[in-house]
Design a protein around this motif. Structure first.
Motif, PDB file in Angstrom:
ATOM      1  N   PRO A   1       0.928  -1.260   0.023  1.00 11.08           N
ATOM      2  CA  PRO A   1      -0.108  -0.278   0.060  1.00 11.08           C
ATOM      3  C   PRO A   1       0.772   1.263   0.182  1.00 11.08           C
ATOM      4  N   PRO A   2       0.638   2.358  -0.888  1.00  9.95           N
ATOM      5  CA  PRO A   2       1.473   3.404  -0.873  1.00  9.95           C
ATOM      6  C   PRO A   2       1.733   4.044   0.322  1.00  9.95           C
ATOM      7  N   PRO A   3       0.944   4.342   1.532  1.00  7.72           N
ATOM      8  CA  PRO A   3       1.489   4.620   2.647  1.00  7.72           C
ATOM      9  C   PRO A   3       2.599   4.082   3.406  1.00  7.72           C
ATOM     10  N   LYS A   4       2.761   2.801   3.093  1.00  5.25           N
ATOM     11  CA  LYS A   4       3.791   1.891   3.644  1.00  5.25           C
ATOM     12  C   LYS A   4       5.132   1.765   2.892  1.00  5.25           C
ATOM     13  N   ARG A   5       5.067   2.176   1.613  1.00  2.00           N
ATOM     14  CA  ARG A   5       6.300   2.059   0.779  1.00  2.00           C
ATOM     15  C   ARG A   5       7.488   2.738   1.209  1.00  2.00           C
ATOM     16  N   HIS A   6       7.358   4.121   1.390  1.00  2.00           N
ATOM     17  CA  HIS A   6       8.565   4.685   1.607  1.00  2.00           C
ATOM     18  C   HIS A   6       9.398   4.315   2.950  1.00  2.00           C
ATOM     19  N   PRO A   7       8.399   3.940   4.081  1.00  3.11           N
ATOM     20  CA  PRO A   7       9.208   3.347   5.216  1.00  3.11           C
ATOM     21  C   PRO A   7       9.768   2.091   4.972  1.00  3.11           C
TER      22      PRO A   7
ATOM     23  N   ILE B   1      10.977   0.899   1.858  1.00  5.70           N
ATOM     24  CA  ILE B   1      12.200   1.189   1.070  1.00  5.70           C
ATOM     25  C   ILE B   1      13.151   1.811   2.015  1.00  5.70           C
ATOM     26  N   HIS B   2      12.980   2.793   2.915  1.00  6.47           N
ATOM     27  CA  HIS B   2      14.176   2.971   3.847  1.00  6.47           C
ATOM     28  C   HIS B   2      14.690   2.151   4.763  1.00  6.47           C
ATOM     29  N   ASP B   3      13.962   1.126   5.274  1.00  2.00           N
ATOM     30  CA  ASP B   3      14.318   0.148   6.164  1.00  2.00           C
ATOM     31  C   ASP B   3      15.255  -0.853   5.315  1.00  2.00           C
TER      32      ASP B   3
ATOM     33  N   GLU C   1      17.711  13.548   2.036  1.00  2.00           N
ATOM     34  CA  GLU C   1      17.462  12.814   3.482  1.00  2.00           C
ATOM     35  C   GLU C   1      18.561  12.030   3.910  1.00  2.00           C
ATOM     36  N   VAL C   2      19.150  11.296   3.003  1.00  2.00           N
ATOM     37  CA  VAL C   2      19.922  10.041   3.223  1.00  2.00           C
ATOM     38  C   VAL C   2      21.273  10.071   2.740  1.00  2.00           C
ATOM     39  N   ASP C   3      22.417  10.487   3.901  1.00  2.00           N
ATOM     40  CA  ASP C   3      23.681  10.943   3.566  1.00  2.00           C
ATOM     41  C   ASP C   3      24.238   9.716   2.712  1.00  2.00           C
TER      42      ASP C   3
END
Length: 77
Positions: free
Chosen positions: A12-18, A20-22, A51-53
């Motif tokens: 689901p779209p709201p869960k995608r970025h978290p 991916i970051h994990d 945001e991600v160095d």
């Protein structure tokens, strides 16, 4: 460069970025996250760049393989 694949087309779209970051955080230096998505992940690119160095924006690549399949390589410094 070693790549780990993450297919988020069914996430689901709201869960995608978290998610991916994990997955990106779990990579070792020199590895890449191969992201399979249903649209071009340009907003994600800008988010990672800002945001991600450890994100290597210069080595980022994206390929459209089908109308609803984009594969992006997100390398880690």
């Amino acid at each position: 460069m070693t790549a780990k694949t993450l297919d988020i087309r069914d996430v689901p779209p709201p869960k995608r970025h978290p998610k991916i970051h994990d997955a990106f955080d779990d990579l070792e230096s020199g590895e890449a996250l191969e992201l399979v998505n249903d649209h071009e992940p340009k907003p994600l690119f800008y988010e990672m760049q800002a945001e991600v160095d450890d994100f290597d924006a210069d080595a980022y690549e994206v390929e459209q393989r089908a109308p609803d399949e984009f594969v992006a390589k997100l390398p880690k410094k």
